[in-house]
Design an enzyme around this catalytic site. Sequence first.
Site, PDB file in Angstrom:
ATOM      1  N   CYS A  49       0.843  -1.182   0.000  1.00 18.07           N
ATOM      2  CA  CYS A  49       0.000   0.000   0.000  1.00 18.07           C
ATOM      3  C   CYS A  49       0.886   1.242   0.000  1.00 18.07           C
ATOM      4  CB  CYS A  49      -0.922  -0.004   1.216  1.00 18.07           C
ATOM      5  SG  CYS A  49      -1.951   1.470   1.340  1.00 18.07           S
ATOM      6  N   CYS A  52       0.300   3.169   3.561  1.00 15.21           N
ATOM      7  CA  CYS A  52       0.716   2.675   4.879  1.00 15.21           C
ATOM      8  C   CYS A  52       1.767   1.574   4.852  1.00 15.21           C
ATOM      9  CB  CYS A  52      -0.500   2.212   5.679  1.00 15.21           C
ATOM     10  SG  CYS A  52      -1.244   0.684   5.058  1.00 15.21           S
ATOM     11  N   CYS A  98      -7.462  -0.883   1.205  1.00 18.72           N
ATOM     12  CA  CYS A  98      -6.506  -1.394   2.185  1.00 18.72           C
ATOM     13  C   CYS A  98      -7.224  -1.467   3.530  1.00 18.72           C
ATOM     14  CB  CYS A  98      -5.298  -0.468   2.270  1.00 18.72           C
ATOM     15  SG  CYS A  98      -4.143  -0.913   3.586  1.00 18.72           S
ATOM     16  N   CYS A 101      -5.558   1.144   6.245  1.00 11.05           N
ATOM     17  CA  CYS A 101      -5.665   2.611   6.193  1.00 11.05           C
ATOM     18  C   CYS A 101      -6.845   3.127   5.387  1.00 11.05           C
ATOM     19  CB  CYS A 101      -4.369   3.215   5.664  1.00 11.05           C
ATOM     20  SG  CYS A 101      -4.097   2.920   3.909  1.00 11.05           S
ATOM     21  N   CYS A 121      -8.304  -5.688  -9.886  1.00 16.39           N
ATOM     22  CA  CYS A 121      -7.869  -4.679 -10.848  1.00 16.39           C
ATOM     23  C   CYS A 121      -7.474  -3.440 -10.032  1.00 16.39           C
ATOM     24  CB  CYS A 121      -9.030  -4.387 -11.794  1.00 16.39           C
ATOM     25  SG  CYS A 121      -8.615  -3.262 -13.119  1.00 16.39           S
TER      26      CYS A 121
END
Length: 131
Positions: A49, A52, A98, A101, A121
């Site tokens: 990510c 984070c 995510c 976060c 995707c």
Amino acid sequence: MSDYQVKKTDEEWRAQLAPMDYEVTRHAATERAFTGRYWDHFEPGTYQCVCCGVKLFDSGTKFDAGCGWPSYWQPAEEGVIERVMDHSHGMIRVEVRCQNCGAHLGHVFDDGPQPTGERYCINSAALDFKA
């Protein structure tokens, strides 16, 4: 919506992220197909990510879906991805975020390869690659 572990103000996110990364992850924008940094990237490693640093996908699950965005058939681990119903743009889709976060990553579809049959995707702007 989840109560995310990582919480920052809008100003903090803007200061941390590149403009496109910010628009995609914090405002659910979408980068244009075939323009992101990872759509045709196939080196061994992990995709984390951009907000984070949580490990989201392994390169071994990445495949060329021909759609112009990085595509994966499963997340790196159970519980790192949150699924949210998305009714925007006159469609019903499943948005993926995510779990740590709340960053918008992209969408998941049921037209992927086996063994899962899923295609995550994902916007390149939501990812950092670690070799």
